[in-house]
Design an enzyme around this catalytic site. Sequence first.
Site: not given
Ligand code: BG6
Length: 483
Positions: A51, A148, A178, A216, A235, A240
């Site tokens: 934007r 996502k 990812h 994490e 999430d 994932h």
């Molecule tokens: C993201 C989530 O898709 O993946 C985050 O939204 C998360 O909350 C992240 O921290 C974790 O990805 P990675 O690659 O750091 O394990």
Amino acid sequence: MVSRVIPVEDFDLVVFGGTGDLARRKILPGLYRRFLAGQMTAECRIIGAARGELSDDDFRAMIAEAIAEFVPAERQDAEAIAGFLARLRYVAIDAKGDGGWGELKALMRRDVVCAFYFSVAPSLFGDIALRLKQFGIADDNARIVVEKPFGRDLASAKALNATLAQHFHESQIYRIDHYLGKETVQNLMAVRFANILFEPLWKSEYIDHVQITVAETVGVEGRGAYYDKSGAMRDMVQNHMMQLLCLIAMEPPYHFDPDAVRDEKLKVIRALDPVLPQDIVRGQYLAGNGQGGYVEHSENPQSRTESYVALKAHISNWRWKGTPFYLRTGKRLRARASEIAITFREPPHSIFDDATGWRENVLVIRLQPDEGMNMMVMIKEPGPGGMRLTQVPLDMTFADALGPEAEDVPDAYERLIMDVIRGNQTLFMRGDEVEAAWAWTDPIIAGWESRGDKPQGYDSGSSGPEDALMLMHRDGRRWRDIR
Ligand code: BG6
């Protein structure tokens, strides 16, 4: 080992949301790294669209800063950075109006791969898709990449799929998860399907249970507004964790081909049993280690959003009946550790009088950090004094086995964007897969909401809520330590 970089075709890539957080942290720095590796043509063009009113040079300056911040110092090559920045353009665009679309069209070339990365809120997907078509910017060969969260439940995912389908074929839509771009995640398929060793044992007859952990240390600092509406289930688990489960549980596809792989993953998701309320634990981190608790990052001091989920899943098919899959993921845990551990059953009969040292065989696939595999096997304890057993690891840390090249693998985003340019959808989620994952997730969340369940508190820096330990203890099993 020498890594092979296979250049991709010439392309124009438009990044909608080009000045946003994901673009600055991952997408543009990732593209720079591929440019540095020699994978992109000298003519390729990357167009930031957002934007704000920026000039090309303002955008280049912003991305130069992002590269300085998010690319390791040893990869910052002044000449390559200048070459990369010269590939960048910027267009101020009004996603809901007419502004900027004519300029964008004028910038795009016709005879190269054209890809459009929607790094924007899903509420804008429809507007952008519509205008790409209305203004004649995207044709039937164009590719679109969407991020996502792909919906927040089955109904919204279906609506998004339907919106995109009005303008693009499924073969043009690249839904990013990812985790599928992570090196070890892909290695899971190589290990399973390029070796004869594992496949005969890969079933409930020989596998006692599977544990999938994505732990994490970070909290939700700065992302409270998004996370409050999402929580760990939406999430991490719906996408994932589900993808990891699929890659472990799926049948061998007939070929490493996008639809063959995705058909097999879909069958796994559809075979998942509903999760019973007693088989799932949700947690929320409390203050600790000098850091605030979840509610301090949330917009709602009474928030019941979960930052942790542990659950037991069952797959009702011939291969997996009787082998539970335990999944857990959480923020602010003791360590950052993502792994899949496959625990095998006991041998049917022990021939040894002294079996005190006996432990199950465990195959551990580590996603991060220290990507690699480890197989725990029994051997004779060295030395005299009879036959006693002890367990040792057959360690295959990829960096040790493959040398420094293994440490320089592309980041998940880099790899996935190059796959978009190559036109390879294998590592992207198909619409029906996403919908099936929501169909399994929705009743779990609806159950929490209707019962008014509160997440159990757990200390920041711990290994999660007490009830999650009980989930395993009840079955006579235990979680592996998070280290
Ligand atoms: C993201 C989530 O898709 O993946 C985050 O939204 C998360 O909350 C992240 O921290 C974790 O990805 P990675 O690659 O750091 O394990």
